[in-house]
Motif scaffolding. Structure first.
Motif, mmCIF file in Angstrom:
data_model
loop_
_atom_site.group_PDB
_atom_site.id
_atom_site.type_symbol
_atom_site.label_atom_id
_atom_site.label_comp_id
_atom_site.label_asym_id
_atom_site.label_seq_id
_atom_site.Cartn_x
_atom_site.Cartn_y
_atom_site.Cartn_z
ATOM 1 N N ALA A 71 0.839 -1.188 0.000
ATOM 2 C CA ALA A 71 0.000 0.000 0.000
ATOM 3 C C ALA A 71 0.874 1.238 0.000
ATOM 4 O O ALA A 71 2.041 1.196 0.383
ATOM 5 C CB ALA A 71 -0.915 0.008 1.224
ATOM 6 N N ALA A 72 0.277 2.343 -0.437
ATOM 7 C CA ALA A 72 0.891 3.659 -0.283
ATOM 8 C C ALA A 72 0.339 4.255 1.009
ATOM 9 O O ALA A 72 -0.869 4.252 1.236
ATOM 10 C CB ALA A 72 0.550 4.550 -1.470
ATOM 11 N N LEU A 73 1.246 4.750 1.862
ATOM 12 C CA LEU A 73 0.880 5.264 3.174
ATOM 13 C C LEU A 73 1.471 6.654 3.379
ATOM 14 O O LEU A 73 2.488 6.993 2.771
ATOM 15 C CB LEU A 73 1.390 4.340 4.288
ATOM 16 C CG LEU A 73 1.004 2.864 4.202
ATOM 17 C CD1 LEU A 73 1.727 2.068 5.281
ATOM 18 C CD2 LEU A 73 -0.504 2.690 4.333
ATOM 19 N N VAL A 74 0.856 7.428 4.235
ATOM 20 C CA VAL A 74 1.416 8.708 4.658
ATOM 21 C C VAL A 74 1.723 8.619 6.145
ATOM 22 O O VAL A 74 0.862 8.249 6.944
ATOM 23 C CB VAL A 74 0.456 9.882 4.377
ATOM 24 C CG1 VAL A 74 0.948 11.156 5.071
ATOM 25 C CG2 VAL A 74 0.333 10.119 2.878
ATOM 26 N N HIS A 75 2.967 8.951 6.486
ATOM 27 C CA HIS A 75 3.408 8.988 7.881
ATOM 28 C C HIS A 75 3.487 10.440 8.322
ATOM 29 O O HIS A 75 4.226 11.232 7.739
ATOM 30 C CB HIS A 75 4.804 8.367 8.025
ATOM 31 C CG HIS A 75 4.855 6.894 7.779
ATOM 32 N ND1 HIS A 75 5.152 5.984 8.774
ATOM 33 C CD2 HIS A 75 4.652 6.169 6.652
ATOM 34 C CE1 HIS A 75 5.139 4.763 8.270
ATOM 35 N NE2 HIS A 75 4.833 4.847 6.984
ATOM 36 N N GLY A 76 2.724 10.789 9.349
ATOM 37 C CA GLY A 76 2.845 12.115 9.921
ATOM 38 C C GLY A 76 4.079 12.224 10.801
ATOM 39 O O GLY A 76 4.784 11.240 11.050
ATOM 40 N N LEU A 77 4.344 13.440 11.273
ATOM 41 C CA LEU A 77 5.438 13.655 12.204
ATOM 42 C C LEU A 77 5.271 12.741 13.417
ATOM 43 O O LEU A 77 4.157 12.531 13.904
ATOM 44 C CB LEU A 77 5.442 15.126 12.627
ATOM 45 C CG LEU A 77 6.408 15.574 13.720
ATOM 46 C CD1 LEU A 77 6.908 16.981 13.428
ATOM 47 C CD2 LEU A 77 5.713 15.547 15.081
ATOM 48 N N VAL A 78 6.387 12.200 13.910
ATOM 49 C CA VAL A 78 6.370 11.285 15.058
ATOM 50 C C VAL A 78 6.967 11.999 16.263
ATOM 51 O O VAL A 78 8.136 12.387 16.237
ATOM 52 C CB VAL A 78 7.154 9.990 14.752
ATOM 53 C CG1 VAL A 78 7.104 9.047 15.953
ATOM 54 C CG2 VAL A 78 6.589 9.306 13.517
ATOM 55 N N THR A 79 6.183 12.161 17.315
ATOM 56 C CA THR A 79 6.662 12.905 18.478
ATOM 57 C C THR A 79 7.444 12.041 19.459
ATOM 58 O O THR A 79 8.134 12.564 20.326
ATOM 59 C CB THR A 79 5.492 13.556 19.232
ATOM 60 O OG1 THR A 79 4.582 12.543 19.683
ATOM 61 C CG2 THR A 79 4.751 14.532 18.328
ATOM 62 N N ASP A 112 -3.335 17.163 11.896
ATOM 63 C CA ASP A 112 -4.126 15.961 12.147
ATOM 64 C C ASP A 112 -3.371 14.681 11.829
ATOM 65 O O ASP A 112 -3.822 13.586 12.190
ATOM 66 C CB ASP A 112 -5.422 16.006 11.335
ATOM 67 C CG ASP A 112 -5.171 16.076 9.836
ATOM 68 O OD1 ASP A 112 -4.335 16.902 9.408
ATOM 69 O OD2 ASP A 112 -5.799 15.307 9.086
ATOM 70 N N LEU A 113 -2.215 14.795 11.158
ATOM 71 C CA LEU A 113 -1.436 13.610 10.796
ATOM 72 C C LEU A 113 -0.372 13.263 11.829
ATOM 73 O O LEU A 113 0.234 12.195 11.746
ATOM 74 C CB LEU A 113 -0.759 13.820 9.439
ATOM 75 C CG LEU A 113 -1.691 14.032 8.241
ATOM 76 C CD1 LEU A 113 -0.872 14.331 6.992
ATOM 77 C CD2 LEU A 113 -2.567 12.802 8.022
ATOM 78 N N VAL A 118 -1.489 6.626 7.860
ATOM 79 C CA VAL A 118 -2.803 6.473 7.243
ATOM 80 C C VAL A 118 -2.638 6.089 5.777
ATOM 81 O O VAL A 118 -1.612 6.390 5.153
ATOM 82 C CB VAL A 118 -3.633 7.777 7.345
ATOM 83 C CG1 VAL A 118 -3.867 8.151 8.804
ATOM 84 C CG2 VAL A 118 -2.958 8.915 6.603
ATOM 85 N N PRO A 119 -3.638 5.424 5.198
ATOM 86 C CA PRO A 119 -3.601 5.170 3.753
ATOM 87 C C PRO A 119 -3.465 6.479 2.995
ATOM 88 O O PRO A 119 -4.119 7.474 3.321
ATOM 89 C CB PRO A 119 -4.948 4.492 3.476
ATOM 90 C CG PRO A 119 -5.331 3.874 4.786
ATOM 91 C CD PRO A 119 -4.825 4.814 5.837
ATOM 92 N N ALA A 120 -2.611 6.485 1.980
ATOM 93 C CA ALA A 120 -2.317 7.727 1.259
ATOM 94 C C ALA A 120 -3.541 8.305 0.576
ATOM 95 O O ALA A 120 -3.618 9.522 0.360
ATOM 96 C CB ALA A 120 -1.206 7.484 0.244
#
Length: 271
Positions: A71-79, A112-113, A118-120
């Protein structure tokens, strides 16, 4: 081949540049591919940079980050420390955006990311659907990079002039460049250099990065602390804390432990 053949442990990784005009929002293309020779899953932990990623992921077992792959995914900033339980074998191809780059590309906040994968399609729309199949069908990472670049180039094209005229995005980019330099240990120093207020930086970073500017500054200083300890520079933790802008040894220890999970003295000792 999606991932290395069975045998001994294999871990491959690399980077390639991205061309203009995509370089306006994206920093580089990267990849990892792995296989465990003993056929056991393992856990990977990384103190990541404050950026977002578009990834194309595949793995034996068909699941990563709790999501079905390929799958294509989007990774938001990781705190926190980025932790992922990796199956026996897999491959990830990705594009790392500049700080604020994805927000500029989309024309919206990425707050929000933060701390999500999440799925791209949820971020980039339905056109991203065939991307994973297209990328994974290629035989080498230069070709995979070109496939991702072609897709993102289509997304960028109608917004290119707006991205280039986006002063908020430019301010965020300039601020992060200053924050990466070890001599900048206070947010006020960064704001002064850019001739903006700390409140302005706060507003921009929440929209474009997904975290406060102070958090981003402290993340870079924590990365400096880890690098210093890795190279044996942190024998005097009080001096290290002072050089990184922490009020004292205790403040460094508290911040380090909160993110890394162990105090710097334990990390230095390999525990």
């Amino acid at each position: 081949m999606l991932w290395p053949e069975a045998g001994t442990d294999v871990f491959e990784a690399g980077r390639l540049p991205v061309p203009e005009p995509l370089a306006e929002v994206a920093a580089y293309y990267w990849w990892v591919a792995w296989r465990r020779g003993d056929q056991t899953p393992f856990r990977q932990e990384v103190l990541s940079h404050p950026v977002t990623h578009l990834t194309i992921e595949a793995a034996e077992g068909g699941v990563l980050h709790g999501l079905p792959v390929p799958a294509a995914l989007v990774h938001g900033l990781v705190t926190r420390v980025f932790t992922v339980d990796l199956p026996v074998a897999g491959r990830v191809a990705g594009v790392a955006f500049h700080p604020g780059g994805l927000a500029a590309l989309l024309g919206r906040s990425v707050g929000d990311l933060t701390d999500t994968v999440v799925p791209a399609e949820e971020v980039l729309g339905g056109g991203v659907g065939p991307l994973a199949e297209r990328v994974l069908a290629e035989d080498d990472d230069a070709a995979r990079r070109d496939a991702v670049v072609a897709f993102l180039g289509e997304v960028l094209a109608p917004r290119l002039e707006e991205v280039r005229a986006d002063t908020g995005y430019r301010t965020v980019r300039e601020a992060v460049t200053l924050m990466r330099a070890r001599e900048h240990v206070a947010l006020g120093q960064v704001a002064e250099r850019l001739h903006v207020s700390e409140r302005t930086l706060q507003r921009l970073f929440v929209r474009y990065v997904g975290a406060s500017p102070l958090w981003v500054l402290r993340r870079h200083r924590l990365q400096d602390a880890v690098a210093a300890l890795d190279t044996g520079e942190g024998q005097d933790l009080a001096a290290l804390a002072a050089s990184l802008g922490f009020a004292d040894h205790a403040h460094l220890t508290r911040a380090f432990t909160q993110v890394i999970g162990v105090p710097p003295s334990h990390y230095r000792a390999g525990r």
